[in-house]
Motif scaffolding. Structure first.
Motif, PDB file in Angstrom:
ATOM      1  N   CYS A   1       0.838  -1.199   0.000  1.00 15.89           N
ATOM      2  CA  CYS A   1       0.000   0.000   0.000  1.00 15.89           C
ATOM      3  C   CYS A   1       0.874   1.250   0.000  1.00 15.89           C
ATOM      4  O   CYS A   1       1.998   1.243   0.496  1.00 15.89           O
ATOM      5  N   SER A   2       0.318   2.316  -0.562  1.00 15.28           N
ATOM      6  CA  SER A   2       0.971   3.624  -0.551  1.00 15.28           C
ATOM      7  C   SER A   2      -0.126   4.683  -0.484  1.00 15.28           C
ATOM      8  O   SER A   2      -1.313   4.349  -0.517  1.00 15.28           O
ATOM      9  N   ARG A   3       0.254   5.933  -0.439  1.00  8.81           N
ATOM     10  CA  ARG A   3      -0.745   6.997  -0.379  1.00  8.81           C
ATOM     11  C   ARG A   3      -1.413   7.259  -1.730  1.00  8.81           C
ATOM     12  O   ARG A   3      -2.301   8.097  -1.828  1.00  8.81           O
ATOM     13  N   GLN A   4      -0.968   6.537  -2.778  1.00  4.64           N
ATOM     14  CA  GLN A   4      -1.599   6.690  -4.093  1.00  4.64           C
ATOM     15  C   GLN A   4      -2.061   5.356  -4.673  1.00  4.64           C
ATOM     16  O   GLN A   4      -2.525   5.308  -5.814  1.00  4.64           O
TER      17      GLN A   4
ATOM     18  N   GLY B   1      -3.997   2.215  -5.996  1.00  6.87           N
ATOM     19  CA  GLY B   1      -5.361   2.132  -6.518  1.00  6.87           C
ATOM     20  C   GLY B   1      -5.821   3.402  -7.192  1.00  6.87           C
ATOM     21  O   GLY B   1      -6.991   3.526  -7.554  1.00  6.87           O
ATOM     22  N   GLY B   2      -4.899   4.365  -7.364  1.00  9.90           N
ATOM     23  CA  GLY B   2      -5.280   5.632  -7.975  1.00  9.90           C
ATOM     24  C   GLY B   2      -6.074   6.544  -7.060  1.00  9.90           C
ATOM     25  O   GLY B   2      -6.688   7.506  -7.508  1.00  9.90           O
ATOM     26  N   VAL B   3      -6.062   6.240  -5.752  1.00 12.73           N
ATOM     27  CA  VAL B   3      -6.805   7.037  -4.773  1.00 12.73           C
ATOM     28  C   VAL B   3      -5.807   7.805  -3.911  1.00 12.73           C
ATOM     29  O   VAL B   3      -5.099   7.208  -3.084  1.00 12.73           O
ATOM     30  N   ASN B   4      -5.718   9.109  -4.099  1.00 13.61           N
ATOM     31  CA  ASN B   4      -4.832   9.942  -3.281  1.00 13.61           C
ATOM     32  C   ASN B   4      -5.458  10.154  -1.909  1.00 13.61           C
ATOM     33  O   ASN B   4      -6.632  10.503  -1.805  1.00 13.61           O
ATOM     34  N   ARG B   5      -4.656   9.968  -0.874  1.00 12.74           N
ATOM     35  CA  ARG B   5      -5.188  10.063   0.485  1.00 12.74           C
ATOM     36  C   ARG B   5      -4.060  10.403   1.452  1.00 12.74           C
ATOM     37  O   ARG B   5      -2.888  10.390   1.066  1.00 12.74           O
ATOM     38  N   ASP B   6      -4.401  10.680   2.718  1.00 15.16           N
ATOM     39  CA  ASP B   6      -3.394  11.037   3.706  1.00 15.16           C
ATOM     40  C   ASP B   6      -3.018   9.867   4.604  1.00 15.16           C
ATOM     41  O   ASP B   6      -2.374  10.045   5.640  1.00 15.16           O
ATOM     42  N   TRP B   7      -3.423   8.658   4.224  1.00 17.03           N
ATOM     43  CA  TRP B   7      -3.049   7.464   4.978  1.00 17.03           C
ATOM     44  C   TRP B   7      -2.559   6.390   4.010  1.00 17.03           C
ATOM     45  O   TRP B   7      -2.846   6.447   2.817  1.00 17.03           O
ATOM     46  N   ILE B   8      -1.802   5.423   4.526  1.00 15.92           N
ATOM     47  CA  ILE B   8      -1.241   4.381   3.672  1.00 15.92           C
ATOM     48  C   ILE B   8      -2.089   3.113   3.722  1.00 15.92           C
ATOM     49  O   ILE B   8      -2.548   2.615   2.711  1.00 15.92           O
ATOM     50  N   GLY B   9      -2.280   2.589   4.924  1.00 19.31           N
ATOM     51  CA  GLY B   9      -3.086   1.381   5.072  1.00 19.31           C
ATOM     52  C   GLY B   9      -2.270   0.107   5.000  1.00 19.31           C
ATOM     53  O   GLY B   9      -1.058   0.123   4.730  1.00 19.31           O
ATOM     54  N   VAL B  10      -2.943  -0.998   5.248  1.00 23.23           N
ATOM     55  CA  VAL B  10      -2.307  -2.322   5.206  1.00 23.23           C
ATOM     56  C   VAL B  10      -3.109  -3.229   4.277  1.00 23.23           C
ATOM     57  O   VAL B  10      -4.323  -3.079   4.144  1.00 23.23           O
TER      58      VAL B  10
END
Length: 208
Positions: A134-137, A139-148
């Motif tokens: 996972c990264s902050r981009q 899936g093409g979804v910009n966000r302020d979290w990374i996730g697992v």
């Protein structure tokens, strides 16, 4: 009967796609002769496509609908028959519009779900196996979290999808909640951990 339903469904999806991509429907009625003058050729006033009784300005999709494009045969034509000889809407149009509305609702739900559970980045090789991360981009979804990474089960479908899951804060849809376990969406019942991967690792490697 089946062929007619399939065509109507395809037209509904096409109209939903046009609306979703930002193509603007025209409000003014056009005759077939007027419509034929909007095929995007040099000297013509525009590039229009009529679908389900709506005329769309598809100039921004010129590479698809203009001369030489994959769908140039659709431009400047009325696609489908949803009005009678007096110009009144038929039952076919009403059914098609209802199906299109449902399609737009499904698309909105899909977009919402993607915001909640963005797809993982992934790669595979015969030597190393599969890697999900996972990264902050991702899936093409910009966000302020990374996730697992987690396996997401979608009711009614087979198999799973790797998605990135938020690990802190309140669950999705409860932004103002003050009583929560500060685990984000980790406790969603449709998620499952990958065997052999640390529950809070941002990447997961599944060996061959």
């Amino acid at each position: 009967m089946w062929r007619g339903a399939a065509v109507a469904a395809a037209l509904c999806l096409g109209a939903a796609w046009l609306l979703g991509r930002g193509f603007e429907p025209r409000g003014r009625l056009l005759s077939a002769a007027e419509l034929r003058r909007h095929r995007g050729a040099e000297g013509e006033p525009g590039l229009y496509l009529a679908l389900l009784g709506r005329v769309f300005d598809v100039q921004s999709g010129r590479k698809h609908y203009g001369p030489g494009g994959a769908y140039e045969g659709l431009a400047g034509k009325l696609v489908g028959r949803f009005y009678d000889e007096n110009g009144a809407p038929t039952e076919a149009l009403r059914q098609a519009e209802a199906a299109m509305e449902e399609g737009l609702k499904l698309k909105a739900e899909s977009d919402r779900r993607k915001e909640q559970f963005p797809p993982c980045n992934s790669e595979w090789s015969s030597a190393k196996g599969s890697r999900f991360w996972c990264s902050r981009q991702s899936g093409g979804v910009n966000r302020d979290w990374i996730g697992v990474p987690r396996k997401l089960y979608t009711p009614g479908s087979r198999g799973t999808q790797c998605v990135c899951v938020r690990t802190t804060g309140p669950p999705w849809g409860q932004p103002d909640s003050t009583e929560h376990s500060d685990r984000g969406d980790l406790d969603n019942p449709h998620l499952e951990e990958y065997d052999g991967c640390h529950p809070l690792a941002e990447q997961c490697v599944l060996s061959v």
